[in-house]
Design an enzyme around this catalytic site. Structure first.
Site, PDB file in Angstrom:
ATOM      1  N   GLU A  64      16.531  -2.995 -11.649  1.00 61.07           N
ATOM      2  CA  GLU A  64      17.119  -2.055 -10.692  1.00 61.07           C
ATOM      3  C   GLU A  64      16.152  -1.843  -9.536  1.00 61.07           C
ATOM      4  O   GLU A  64      14.957  -2.125  -9.667  1.00 61.07           O
ATOM      5  CB  GLU A  64      17.355  -0.688 -11.361  1.00 61.07           C
ATOM      6  CG  GLU A  64      18.367  -0.741 -12.477  1.00 61.07           C
ATOM      7  CD  GLU A  64      18.473   0.595 -13.221  1.00 61.07           C
ATOM      8  OE1 GLU A  64      17.781   1.562 -12.850  1.00 61.07           O
ATOM      9  OE2 GLU A  64      19.255   0.643 -14.177  1.00 61.07           O
ATOM     10  N   LYS A  69      13.903   0.560  -7.186  1.00 60.31           N
ATOM     11  CA  LYS A  69      13.234   1.849  -7.366  1.00 60.31           C
ATOM     12  C   LYS A  69      13.415   2.644  -6.077  1.00 60.31           C
ATOM     13  O   LYS A  69      12.748   2.378  -5.075  1.00 60.31           O
ATOM     14  CB  LYS A  69      11.757   1.647  -7.695  1.00 60.31           C
ATOM     15  CG  LYS A  69      11.067   2.936  -8.099  1.00 60.31           C
ATOM     16  CD  LYS A  69       9.686   2.651  -8.665  1.00 60.31           C
ATOM     17  CE  LYS A  69       9.021   3.899  -9.227  1.00 60.31           C
ATOM     18  NZ  LYS A  69       9.005   5.038  -8.324  1.00 60.31           N
ATOM     19  N   ASP A  78      13.271   5.377  -3.302  1.00 61.38           N
ATOM     20  CA  ASP A  78      12.169   6.241  -2.902  1.00 61.38           C
ATOM     21  C   ASP A  78      12.719   7.567  -2.402  1.00 61.38           C
ATOM     22  O   ASP A  78      12.911   7.777  -1.207  1.00 61.38           O
ATOM     23  CB  ASP A  78      11.357   5.536  -1.807  1.00 61.38           C
ATOM     24  CG  ASP A  78       9.989   6.166  -1.653  1.00 61.38           C
ATOM     25  OD1 ASP A  78       9.668   7.074  -2.438  1.00 61.38           O
ATOM     26  OD2 ASP A  78       9.256   5.757  -0.743  1.00 61.38           O
ATOM     27  N   TYR A  98      20.856   6.604 -11.980  1.00 63.13           N
ATOM     28  CA  TYR A  98      20.307   5.442 -12.672  1.00 63.13           C
ATOM     29  C   TYR A  98      20.124   5.616 -14.173  1.00 63.13           C
ATOM     30  O   TYR A  98      19.659   4.704 -14.838  1.00 63.13           O
ATOM     31  CB  TYR A  98      18.991   4.993 -12.047  1.00 63.13           C
ATOM     32  CG  TYR A  98      17.947   6.083 -11.900  1.00 63.13           C
ATOM     33  CD1 TYR A  98      17.395   6.704 -13.012  1.00 63.13           C
ATOM     34  CD2 TYR A  98      17.521   6.484 -10.637  1.00 63.13           C
ATOM     35  CE1 TYR A  98      16.458   7.694 -12.872  1.00 63.13           C
ATOM     36  CE2 TYR A  98      16.577   7.479 -10.484  1.00 63.13           C
ATOM     37  CZ  TYR A  98      16.052   8.079 -11.602  1.00 63.13           C
ATOM     38  OH  TYR A  98      15.125   9.062 -11.469  1.00 63.13           O
ATOM     39  N   LYS A 116       5.749  -1.852  -8.522  1.00 64.23           N
ATOM     40  CA  LYS A 116       5.757  -1.248  -7.187  1.00 64.23           C
ATOM     41  C   LYS A 116       5.372  -2.269  -6.134  1.00 64.23           C
ATOM     42  O   LYS A 116       4.455  -3.073  -6.344  1.00 64.23           O
ATOM     43  CB  LYS A 116       4.768  -0.082  -7.143  1.00 64.23           C
ATOM     44  CG  LYS A 116       5.172   1.050  -8.085  1.00 64.23           C
ATOM     45  CD  LYS A 116       5.533   2.294  -7.345  1.00 64.23           C
ATOM     46  CE  LYS A 116       4.343   3.222  -7.231  1.00 64.23           C
ATOM     47  NZ  LYS A 116       4.674   4.445  -6.504  1.00 64.23           N
ATOM     48  N   CYS A 133      -6.858  19.198  28.332  1.00 59.34           N
ATOM     49  CA  CYS A 133      -5.685  18.358  28.547  1.00 59.34           C
ATOM     50  C   CYS A 133      -6.055  17.144  29.403  1.00 59.34           C
ATOM     51  O   CYS A 133      -6.622  17.305  30.483  1.00 59.34           O
ATOM     52  CB  CYS A 133      -4.583  19.164  29.228  1.00 59.34           C
ATOM     53  SG  CYS A 133      -3.124  18.180  29.596  1.00 59.34           S
ATOM     54  N   CYS A 149      -3.983  17.577  32.907  1.00 52.11           N
ATOM     55  CA  CYS A 149      -4.163  18.648  33.891  1.00 52.11           C
ATOM     56  C   CYS A 149      -5.497  19.382  33.727  1.00 52.11           C
ATOM     57  O   CYS A 149      -5.817  20.277  34.508  1.00 52.11           O
ATOM     58  CB  CYS A 149      -3.000  19.635  33.834  1.00 52.11           C
ATOM     59  SG  CYS A 149      -3.003  20.632  32.345  1.00 52.11           S
ATOM     60  N   CYS A 176      -1.380  21.988  25.080  1.00 56.03           N
ATOM     61  CA  CYS A 176      -1.809  22.312  26.440  1.00 56.03           C
ATOM     62  C   CYS A 176      -0.968  23.496  26.876  1.00 56.03           C
ATOM     63  O   CYS A 176       0.255  23.390  26.955  1.00 56.03           O
ATOM     64  CB  CYS A 176      -1.578  21.133  27.375  1.00 56.03           C
ATOM     65  SG  CYS A 176      -1.731  21.632  29.105  1.00 56.03           S
ATOM     66  N   CYS A 190       1.481  21.365  34.096  1.00 55.76           N
ATOM     67  CA  CYS A 190       1.009  20.113  33.506  1.00 55.76           C
ATOM     68  C   CYS A 190       2.073  19.028  33.718  1.00 55.76           C
ATOM     69  O   CYS A 190       3.180  19.128  33.186  1.00 55.76           O
ATOM     70  CB  CYS A 190       0.733  20.350  32.023  1.00 55.76           C
ATOM     71  SG  CYS A 190       0.145  18.896  31.172  1.00 55.76           S
TER      72      CYS A 190
HETATM   73  S1  IVH Z   1      14.367   5.397 -14.636  1.00 55.69           S
HETATM   74  C1  IVH Z   1      11.967   7.829 -18.120  1.00 55.69           C
HETATM   75  N1  IVH Z   1      15.259   4.073 -12.580  1.00 55.69           N
HETATM   76  O1  IVH Z   1      10.888   6.688 -10.238  1.00 55.69           O
HETATM   77  C2  IVH Z   1      12.025   7.643 -16.663  1.00 55.69           C
HETATM   78  N2  IVH Z   1      13.657   5.784 -12.176  1.00 55.69           N
HETATM   79  O2  IVH Z   1       8.136   7.105 -11.949  1.00 55.69           O
HETATM   80  C3  IVH Z   1      13.320   7.051 -16.266  1.00 55.69           C
HETATM   81  N3  IVH Z   1      13.130   6.113  -9.801  1.00 55.69           N
HETATM   82  O3  IVH Z   1      10.827   9.923 -11.461  1.00 55.69           O
HETATM   83  C4  IVH Z   1      13.350   6.766 -14.818  1.00 55.69           C
HETATM   84  N4  IVH Z   1      14.479   4.559  -9.029  1.00 55.69           N
HETATM   85  O4  IVH Z   1      12.590   9.448  -9.786  1.00 55.69           O
HETATM   86  C5  IVH Z   1      14.427   5.047 -12.993  1.00 55.69           C
HETATM   87  N5  IVH Z   1      16.194   2.820 -10.858  1.00 55.69           N
HETATM   88  C6  IVH Z   1      15.367   3.797 -11.271  1.00 55.69           C
HETATM   89  C7  IVH Z   1      14.595   4.549 -10.370  1.00 55.69           C
HETATM   90  C8  IVH Z   1      13.732   5.548 -10.872  1.00 55.69           C
HETATM   91  C9  IVH Z   1      13.602   5.504  -8.711  1.00 55.69           C
HETATM   92  C10 IVH Z   1      12.105   7.189  -9.782  1.00 55.69           C
HETATM   93  C11 IVH Z   1      12.438   8.354 -10.641  1.00 55.69           C
HETATM   94  C12 IVH Z   1      11.249   8.596 -11.513  1.00 55.69           C
HETATM   95  C13 IVH Z   1      10.208   7.688 -10.933  1.00 55.69           C
HETATM   96  C14 IVH Z   1       9.472   7.028 -12.079  1.00 55.69           C
END
Ligand code: IVH
Length: 667
Positions: A113, A115, A117, A225, A312, A406, A409, A424, A430
């Site tokens: 999946e 991740k 942000d 998720y 990551k 500044c 000016c 400023c 200015c």
């Molecule tokens: S599963 C038991 N799936 O990443 C933890 N987390 O450090 C289950 N996050 O706090 C998390 N995308 O906020 C999972 N596809 C994804 C995710 C995801 C982002 C975040 C989530 C979590 C942090 C994990």
């Protein structure tokens, strides 16, 4: 309508609205026009007002939030919200697989999946209704943010389909898509408000706002998720997510079910390359063992599951040399340090400059002249310097210091308590501050005067324009003959300035560039007070009594009018014939629209729907919530699709614009 039939109708409308909301925000395939959606919503609102005892916190009408401010209660997570083990290396991913294999002897499938942000959220549903939304907090206890979360359109308030457990929790990530983030920051910049550094900060800040009506206007989205549902119901994670999708949750389509680490690496390679094409930000990939029985076998460490790991992405970073630091002065007088760098390629573009934010940032980096620096393009729009390669530092180099005066000016800079920026204070003397204010004044959404930034610079440098009011005394003879001004362009400019005298008051107020008075606030103040003079006379108490006007805005408005120079500008603009009051005010209790009925729909350029409704009512007209043969006009805003036109045409009802309506009010 009696109560029993109202109850039926309300239930029917709610179900339909939930369904169309899902089609629009989750599936992106609407079946009806915005107009039809609005009509149903208006009908529901009317019925709920009439029968308050039938109200429901999960009604689609509640998506707009409420401005009753609520502190956040804390709530213990029934299942602790753990985090994930992280890695940046493929070797460690292989180690992860080896560990899994040690415990599990049957073949293993993985779900890959993205991740996301954003900010983690846990949602609880009972009997298919959203009952609670909690932030991660410290993983054990989180903040209850249900009212704010209800405003996120892609989160179902009521589930669809069947087979969902009586009570369950589902987790996901609230995030702000990039386009919405950019637009929001543009608006904040226009209002002189502090910008959010990246979508994650914007999301976190928004979820913790005390006023859910404001949250409703922020472009948040939510991807789910993980469902905490008893194993008996499903065999695998992938299966449970598919079920959640059927129940109405927004489950991202990017996940892949794979059977080998090679495929996991392919998934990672793909998204490492394509991440910039996504409409939102990700910071890596999450790999999860698919079978719930295997997950159970693997179990947890104290902090993380053993069946999942996050890979990551490294922030996109390069190293380059600092050429020097320049200081830029903006419209509000804030001074921003900007680093000039040896040009370098980073994430598909050439970077030559990076923001240094403020004096604290320079101090934190311990930046010295000609340092070799690390530049990152994270979520932030502008690349930033994240560190210094101290080994490459020339021992004798001098620290970069923040200027005391500044650069434009020469005025001594000041720093307000609690603020990171230097300012400023020479607001009216200015040059860049004056020019930036003029540029804001003429901008399209303000006075809409057709002139380029360079033209404003030229008029300023020639000494022809020092403030907005000077524009209105400019004559053709003043500008013809200036560089780049021929007959036609001179006439165009003069005509465009003249035409701006017709710009409605809310936009003129916005054009004045009062700090924190963006378009929405300007509209609020203009419709509430009706004229610039009444706004000027209002004290902080009177200002904060207006819906959504807080002390910060009120303080800024009163400060603005304490300044002689601003008062002179306003008086000169009045003299020049600008609209400094709401035009239809003379007709306030009039009979202009007597016998006429209106249906107002869509979003409008100058006024909110409520303000327009008020104008209808105060002129003797009637507001209707649904179109019928009795409707005299449909006042249509921006989202008027072809279907609406058809509908209005079928009934022979004239569809009018905001401008036409304003003309009507003039009599
Ligand atoms: S599963 C038991 N799936 O990443 C933890 N987390 O450090 C289950 N996050 O706090 C998390 N995308 O906020 C999972 N596809 C994804 C995710 C995801 C982002 C975040 C989530 C979590 C942090 C994990």
């Amino acid at each position: 309508m009696d109560k029993a039939s109202a109850r039926d109708r309300i239930q029917k409308l709610r179900n339909e609205l939930h369904r169309h909301n899902h089609l629009y925000y989750v599936e992106a395939r609407p079946e009806i026009s915005d107009f039809e959606f609005d009509l149903m919503m208006q009908e529901l609102e009317t019925l709920e007002k009439k029968f308050p005892e039938l109200s429901d916190d999960n009604s689609p009408t509640r998506r707009v939030g409420s401005d009753i401010s609520e502190g956040f209660e804390q709530h213990v997570h029934e299942i602790p919200m753990l985090s994930l083990g992280n890695t940046y290396s493929r070797e460690e991913l292989k180690d992860f697989e080896t560990r899994v294999r040690k415990t599990v002897s049957t073949p293993v499938e993985y779900v890959c999946e993205l991740k996301y942000d954003g900010v983690a959220i846990s949602l609880t549903y009972e009997k298919g209704q959203l009952v609670r939304a909690i932030t991660r907090g410290d993983g054990v206890v989180g903040d209850v943010v249900t009212a704010n979360v209800r405003t996120i359109r892609s989160i179902p308030l009521q589930l669809s389909g069947d087979g969902y457990p009586e009570r369950f929790e589902i987790r996901g990530e609230v995030l702000m898509p990039l386009e919405g983030f950019r637009k929001m920051n543009e608006q904040r910049s226009a209002a002189g408000e502090q910008l959010f550094a990246n979508p994650r900060n914007a999301t976190a800040g928004t979820l913790k706002m005390q006023n859910s009506a404001l949250v409703a206007r922020r472009p948040l989205d939510c991807y789910l998720y993980s469902a905490a549902i008893k194993d008996e119901l499903f065999n695998s994670h992938f299966e449970s997510l598919n079920a959640c999708r059927r129940w109405g949750f927004k489950i991202p389509p990017y996940s892949r079910l794979v059977t080998s680490m090679e495929e996991v690496f392919e998934f990672i390679d793909h998204w490492a390359e394509k991440r910039s094409e996504l409409p939102f930000e990700i910071d890596g990939v999450v790999v999860k063992v698919n079978a719930l029985a295997q997950q159970k076998q693997l179990g947890f460490t104290a902090k993380t599951p053993r069946w999942a790991i996050a890979y990551k992405f490294k922030a996109q970073q390069v190293s380059t040399r600092l050429r020097g630091v320049v200081f830029q002065v903006g419209r509000t007088g804030a001074v921003t340090p900007v680093a000039n760098l040896d040009p370098v390629q980073l994430a598909g573009s050439t970077v030559k400059r990076a923001s240094l934010h403020n004096a604290d940032q320079i101090a934190m980096l311990d930046l010295r002249e000609h340092d070799q620096v690390f530049v990152e393009k994270g979520g932030d729009i502008i690349p930033k310097i994240v560190g210094v390669d101290k080994e490459k530092r020339d021992g004798a180099s001098a620290p970069v210091t923040f200027i005391s005066h500044c650069p434009e000016c020469g005025t001594e800079l000041i720093r307000y308590p609690g603020e990171a920026a230097h300012y400023c204070p020479n607001v009216y003397g200015c040059p860049p501050q004056i020019k930036e204010r003029l540029n804001h004044f003429i901008s399209r959404r303000a006075m809409n005067i057709n002139a380029a930034e360079a033209t404003i610079g030229q008029l300023y440098n020639e000494g022809l324009v020092r403030g907005p009011a000077d524009l209105y005394t400019l004559k053709y003879e003043d500008i013809i003959g200036l560089e780049r001004f021929a007959k036609k362009s001179s006439h165009n400019l003069i005509n465009s300035i003249a035409a701006s005298r017709e710009v409605p008051f809310p936009r003129v107020l916005y054009a004045l560039g009062i700090r924190y008075v963006g378009e929405t606030v300007a509209r609020k103040l203009a419709t509430h007070f009706g004229s610039i003079d009444r706004i000027r006379q209002a004290g902080v108490d009177e200002l904060t009594a207006v819906d959504e006007i807080g002390e910060r805005i009120a303080g800024s408005v009163t400060t603005f009018f304490q300044d002689e120079a601003n008062i002179n500008t306003v008086e000169a603009l009045k003299e020049a014939g600008l609209q400094l009051e709401i035009r239809n005010e003379e007709a306030e209790t009039g009979t202009l629209l007597e016998g006429k009925s209106f249906v107002i729909s869509g979003t409008f350029e100058n006024f909110s729907r409520d303000a327009l409704k008020e104008m209808v009512a105060s002129n003797g007209g009637k507001n209707l919530s649904a179109v019928s043969s009795k409707t005299s006009y449909i006042l249509a805003g921006e989202n008027m699709g072809p279907e609406k036109l058809k509908k209005a045409e079928a009934l022979g009802i004239p569809v009018i614009s905001e401008d036409a309506f304003m003309e009507m009010l003039k009599g």
